[in-house]
Design a protein around this motif. Structure first.
Motif, mmCIF file in Angstrom:
data_model
loop_
_atom_site.group_PDB
_atom_site.id
_atom_site.type_symbol
_atom_site.label_atom_id
_atom_site.label_comp_id
_atom_site.label_asym_id
_atom_site.label_seq_id
_atom_site.Cartn_x
_atom_site.Cartn_y
_atom_site.Cartn_z
ATOM 1 N N TYR A 33 -29.778 -35.104 -4.184
ATOM 2 C CA TYR A 33 -29.979 -36.064 -5.269
ATOM 3 C C TYR A 33 -29.955 -35.341 -6.613
ATOM 4 O O TYR A 33 -29.279 -35.765 -7.557
ATOM 5 C CB TYR A 33 -31.306 -36.772 -5.050
ATOM 6 C CG TYR A 33 -31.580 -37.983 -5.908
ATOM 7 C CD1 TYR A 33 -30.579 -38.725 -6.516
ATOM 8 C CD2 TYR A 33 -32.887 -38.418 -6.084
ATOM 9 C CE1 TYR A 33 -30.867 -39.853 -7.264
ATOM 10 C CE2 TYR A 33 -33.178 -39.547 -6.831
ATOM 11 C CZ TYR A 33 -32.162 -40.260 -7.430
ATOM 12 O OH TYR A 33 -32.461 -41.370 -8.171
ATOM 13 N N GLY A 34 -30.658 -34.219 -6.698
ATOM 14 C CA GLY A 34 -30.667 -33.431 -7.933
ATOM 15 C C GLY A 34 -29.278 -32.936 -8.299
ATOM 16 O O GLY A 34 -28.874 -32.982 -9.464
ATOM 17 N N GLN A 35 -28.535 -32.477 -7.315
ATOM 18 C CA GLN A 35 -27.173 -32.004 -7.571
ATOM 19 C C GLN A 35 -26.279 -33.147 -8.045
ATOM 20 O O GLN A 35 -25.468 -32.980 -8.959
ATOM 21 C CB GLN A 35 -26.594 -31.349 -6.321
ATOM 22 C CG GLN A 35 -27.287 -30.048 -5.975
ATOM 23 C CD GLN A 35 -26.879 -29.518 -4.617
ATOM 24 O OE1 GLN A 35 -26.721 -30.265 -3.657
ATOM 25 N NE2 GLN A 35 -26.722 -28.204 -4.527
ATOM 26 N N ALA A 36 -26.429 -34.320 -7.422
ATOM 27 C CA ALA A 36 -25.622 -35.473 -7.815
ATOM 28 C C ALA A 36 -25.990 -35.935 -9.225
ATOM 29 O O ALA A 36 -25.107 -36.254 -10.038
ATOM 30 C CB ALA A 36 -25.809 -36.613 -6.813
ATOM 31 N N LEU A 37 -27.283 -35.951 -9.533
ATOM 32 C CA LEU A 37 -27.714 -36.331 -10.879
ATOM 33 C C LEU A 37 -27.155 -35.362 -11.917
ATOM 34 O O LEU A 37 -26.684 -35.779 -12.982
ATOM 35 C CB LEU A 37 -29.246 -36.364 -10.960
ATOM 36 C CG LEU A 37 -29.921 -37.531 -10.262
ATOM 37 C CD1 LEU A 37 -31.416 -37.260 -10.083
ATOM 38 C CD2 LEU A 37 -29.694 -38.824 -11.039
ATOM 39 N N ALA A 38 -27.197 -34.077 -11.609
ATOM 40 C CA ALA A 38 -26.651 -33.075 -12.530
ATOM 41 C C ALA A 38 -25.158 -33.293 -12.752
ATOM 42 O O ALA A 38 -24.674 -33.190 -13.876
ATOM 43 C CB ALA A 38 -26.907 -31.661 -11.993
#
Length: 153
Positions: free
Chosen positions: A62-67
Motif C-alpha cells: 500500500y505504501g509503495q502504491a501510494l508513493a
C-alpha cells in the motif's frame, strides 16, 4: 480478478485478502499504482488483526502504491506502520521489506526534488552516514531498533 470474485462470493475473507495482496503486487509491477492502492486498501480492511504478516505485506505494498501515485505523506505513514507492526510481531522479512521501501522512498523524494529526502532534515541511519527522514525514526532516533514510530503532525 476471478479468484477475488469467487472468494468474495463464497465469503472467504482470508482468500479475498490474499487475492487483494497478489493483485496489488501485480498491478504495481505492471504500472497501475492507482488500482494497486485500491486493492491494498480493500485487502487491509479485510485482514484480521491477528494476521500480522499479511497486514505487514499489504501495508508495505500500500505504501509503495501510494508513493507511486505521488501521495508521499500517506505512503510514509503506511510504511512506518508496516515497519512498526513487523517489529512488534518479530517478522524480520516484513521489517526488511518495509525498511527497504522507506529507504527507496527517501531516494525517490530526492530524485523528484521535493527536498523531503536524504540530506534535508534527516537523522543518520544505523551504522551509516546516510540520512533518513526524522519521521521514520524510532524512539532511539534511528531505524535499527524497536521503539515508537514518530510522524510529522
Amino acid at each position: 480478478m476471478r479468484a477475488l470474485a469467487l472468494a468474495e462470493r463464497a465469503g472467504h475473507t482470508e482468500t479475498a485478502t490474499l487475492a487483494h495482496q497478489h493483485l496489488t503486487h501485480h498491478l504495481l509491477a505492471n504500472g497501475s499504482p492507482a488500482e494497486a492502492v485500491s486493492h491494498a486498501a480493500r485487502g487491509l480492511a479485510l485482514a484480521p488483526p491477528l494476521a500480522a504478516p499479511r497486514r505487514v505485506v499489504l501495508r508495505t505494498l500500500y505504501g509503495q502504491a501510494l508513493a507511486a501515485t505521488g501521495r508521499t505523506g500517506e505512503a510514509v505513514r503506511q510504511l512506518g506502520d508496516a515497519l512498526r507492526e513487523a517489529r512488534a510481531h518479530a517478522y524480520m522479512e516484513g521489517e526488511k521489506a518495509a525498511h527497504s521501501a522507506l529507504a527507496a522512498l527517501d531516494v525517490l523524494t530526492v530524485r523528484q526534488g521535493t527536498g523531503a529526502g536524504r540530506g534535508v532534515g534527516t537523522t543518520p541511519g544505523p551504522g551509516s552516514s546516510r540520512g533518513y527522514p526524522p519521521y521514520c525514526s524510532d524512539s532511539r532516533g534511528d531505524l535499527g531498533g524497536a521503539g515508537v514510530m514518530t510522524y510529522p503532525s
